[in-house]
Design an enzyme around this catalytic site. Structure first.
Site, PDB file in Angstrom:
ATOM      1  N   CYS A  74      -6.677  -5.648  18.326  1.00 41.05           N
ATOM      2  CA  CYS A  74      -6.508  -4.224  18.066  1.00 41.05           C
ATOM      3  C   CYS A  74      -7.622  -3.404  18.696  1.00 41.05           C
ATOM      4  CB  CYS A  74      -6.474  -3.974  16.555  1.00 41.05           C
ATOM      5  SG  CYS A  74      -6.281  -2.240  16.111  1.00 41.05           S
ATOM      6  N   CYS A  80     -11.597   0.985  12.421  1.00 39.46           N
ATOM      7  CA  CYS A  80     -10.676   1.011  11.285  1.00 39.46           C
ATOM      8  C   CYS A  80     -11.123  -0.017  10.253  1.00 39.46           C
ATOM      9  CB  CYS A  80      -9.256   0.692  11.771  1.00 39.46           C
ATOM     10  SG  CYS A  80      -8.052   0.474  10.446  1.00 39.46           S
ATOM     11  N   CYS A  83      -9.176  -4.197   8.889  1.00 42.14           N
ATOM     12  CA  CYS A  83      -9.498  -5.592   9.212  1.00 42.14           C
ATOM     13  C   CYS A  83     -11.006  -5.730   9.387  1.00 42.14           C
ATOM     14  CB  CYS A  83      -8.816  -6.046  10.496  1.00 42.14           C
ATOM     15  SG  CYS A  83      -7.020  -6.118  10.426  1.00 42.14           S
ATOM     16  N   CYS A 162      -0.789  -0.379  14.436  1.00 39.86           N
ATOM     17  CA  CYS A 162      -1.404  -1.378  13.563  1.00 39.86           C
ATOM     18  C   CYS A 162      -0.709  -2.717  13.770  1.00 39.86           C
ATOM     19  CB  CYS A 162      -1.307  -0.954  12.097  1.00 39.86           C
ATOM     20  SG  CYS A 162      -2.021  -2.156  10.955  1.00 39.86           S
ATOM     21  N   GLN A 270       3.310  -9.394  -3.754  1.00 40.50           N
ATOM     22  CA  GLN A 270       2.406  -9.932  -2.733  1.00 40.50           C
ATOM     23  C   GLN A 270       2.673  -9.240  -1.397  1.00 40.50           C
ATOM     24  OE1 GLN A 270      -0.070 -11.607  -3.431  1.00 40.50           O
ATOM     25  NE2 GLN A 270       0.322 -12.997  -5.127  1.00 40.50           N
ATOM     26  N   ASN A 304       7.557 -13.181 -10.716  1.00 41.97           N
ATOM     27  CA  ASN A 304       7.475 -13.891  -9.436  1.00 41.97           C
ATOM     28  C   ASN A 304       7.375 -15.407  -9.612  1.00 41.97           C
ATOM     29  OD1 ASN A 304       7.092 -13.853  -6.462  1.00 41.97           O
ATOM     30  ND2 ASN A 304       5.046 -14.596  -6.951  1.00 41.97           N
ATOM     31  N   CYS A 403      -7.196 -14.054  -6.849  1.00 43.58           N
ATOM     32  CA  CYS A 403      -7.478 -13.203  -5.698  1.00 43.58           C
ATOM     33  C   CYS A 403      -8.965 -12.882  -5.602  1.00 43.58           C
ATOM     34  CB  CYS A 403      -6.655 -11.910  -5.759  1.00 43.58           C
ATOM     35  SG  CYS A 403      -6.916 -10.922  -7.243  1.00 43.58           S
TER      36      CYS A 403
END
Length: 452
Positions: A74, A80, A83, A162, A270, A304, A403
């Site tokens: 990118c 940005c 990432c 993106c 997710q 889920n 997470c």
């Protein structure tokens, strides 16, 4: 001015290179965090923030590059904030995340998993099916910006494409900017939420004022041209509603279990649907549910894990802190023909006690999928059951999907050192390629002969 060079030894939780200045005697001194520097590299840096024991900065000169360094795809990388690891080869990203998990388990809780599982991986580009895009009208530039925030900033990055969004969305950023700029409320729309389903791409406009008749025409024309569905959100997340077109449904599927999951674009799902399928498959395999068993799914969300579990167990109890979510999880169970094998309760799992677990009855196995804060109250409740002699209420196996490696490590320490579990396995799930986010999974089991 002479440049100061340091050797980068590791990455921190934000994917910054970590090194040290040298003391006069040659021993490691002040810790230095350098953006975009990688382990094994020798770099100079420009100081952005300075404290007594550490400094953070931006890399200026790369004197020796790591063999793991690649050119970021990118053009906006480094500017940005979406990432932080595009300059690192994807398999190396996963290896570093695995090391982060192991280091957290050991250094925070003195826990080592008996086996480190192979990482769960999927597509590294075009994977992000959920995103929150910020919208900002910048008067000085005479334009509207739509995208992620700049790195470590409240400003919106001026990005034109993106690569981590699906291609049809990645290329929609500039048209979205033009659309918002043409609306009468262009400066009263702080964000656009994105959610991609199996057949529908939904965009949620957060609007601080009503759309005019002309605005509605423009928004509908955009939906027709780009094949998306608009939702509107005038206030909080609960106010979201479909606007146009109305004949589309947002859902994802878990084909292995014959499950179809409708959801709203503001629901937690997710971000990476491909990896979610792999994760559900792996979690259920690790749990090893038997047909005659009763299973708990804590922090169950929309179901889920609950609904796939219901295809394998005698009974599954899903517990979540929101009545709205448990009601909709039950609706999903009914729609999938699994209502007779599922029960849902609304409980605050951040305040759950041993007495609460006893009241729910004995579970053979337990799946836990908490938010970033983890499940410390649950871990302490299980420890209390052990310490009070109520071991019959301890599930013989727990699969913990996390997470946050630090809160998993904290909770693992309680489960192992106080509740009597053994951490059999652990591994990472690369849910967010090119970011420093570490998703992981751990398996805890009572020692043989200790299970009820």
């Amino acid at each position: 001015m002479q440049e100061t060079f340091i050797e980068i030894k590791s990455l921190d939780a934000d994917a910054r290179g970590v090194g040290h200045l040298e003391n006069e005697d040659g021993t490691p001194g002040k810790v230095i965090f350098v953006e975009d520097a990688l382990p094994g590299e020798r770099v100079s840096y420009e100081v952005k923030r300075k404290k007594k024991n550490w400094e953070s900065g931006r890399m200026v000169t790369l004197q020796r590059a790591s063999s793991m360094r690649v050119e970021a795809r990118c053009e906006h990388f480094g500017y940005c904030g979406g990432c932080s690891m595009q300059h690192l080869e994807p398999t190396a990203q996963v290896a570093i995340k695995q090391r982060t998990l192991e280091d957290n388990l050991w250094h925070l809780s003195k826990v080592k998993a008996g086996n480190i599982m192979r990482p769960l991986q999927g597509p590294t580009w075009g994977y992000r099916f959920r995103a929150r895009l910020s919208v900002r009208h910048v008067e000085k530039k005479g334009t509207v910006l739509v995208g992620f925030h700049e790195r470590a900033s409240s400003y919106v990055a001026d990005i034109r494409y993106c690569h981590i969004l699906p291609p049809h969305l990645g290329g929609m950023l500039m048209p979205l900017r033009e659309l918002v700029g043409s609306l009468s409320i262009y400066n009263q729309m702080p964000q656009i939420e994105v959610a991609v389903g199996e057949e529908t791409t939904a965009l949620v406009l957060r609007i601080m004022a009503p759309l005019s008749a002309k605005d509605e025409e423009l928004v509908k024309a955009f939906a027709d041209e780009w094949g998306i569905q608009w939702w509107l959100q005038p206030k909080g997340p609960d106010t979201v509603y479909p606007f146009y077109p109305l004949d589309q449904e947002l859902y994802y599927t878990l084909p292995e279990f014959g499950v179809r999951m409708p959801f709203k674009p503001t629901d937690f799902t997710q971000v990476n649907h491909q990896i979610n399928r792999v994760l559900v498959h792996k979690a259920l395999r690790l749990l090893e549910v038997q047909k005659d068993e009763r299973v708990a799914d804590l922090f169950c969300g929309l179901g889920n894990f609950t609904l796939p579990l219901a295809t394998q167990a005698r009974e599954v109890v899903g517990i979540e802190g929101s009545t709205t979510l448990t009601t909709r999880a039950l609706e999903n169970a009914k729609a999938n023909g699994l209502a007779e094998k599922t029960t849902f309760y609304t409980r605050n799992l951040f305040e759950v006690t041993a007495a609460d677990l006893v009241a729910l009855g004995r579970f053979d196995r337990m799946l836990v999928d908490p938010p970033r804060d983890g499940a410390i109250a649950l871990a302490l409740a299980l420890a209390e059951l052990r310490e009070s002699g109520q071991t019959a209420f301890l599930p013989k196996r727990i699969v913990y999907v996390s997470c946050s490696p630090s809160t998993l490590a904290r909770d693992a320490g309680i489960l192992v050192h106080r509740a009597g579990y053994v951490m059999q396995k652990a591994g990472v799930v690369n849910m967010f390629p090119h970011t420093s986010h570490v998703e992981s999974i751990g398996v805890f089991e009572l020692p043989e002969g200790d299970a009820a």
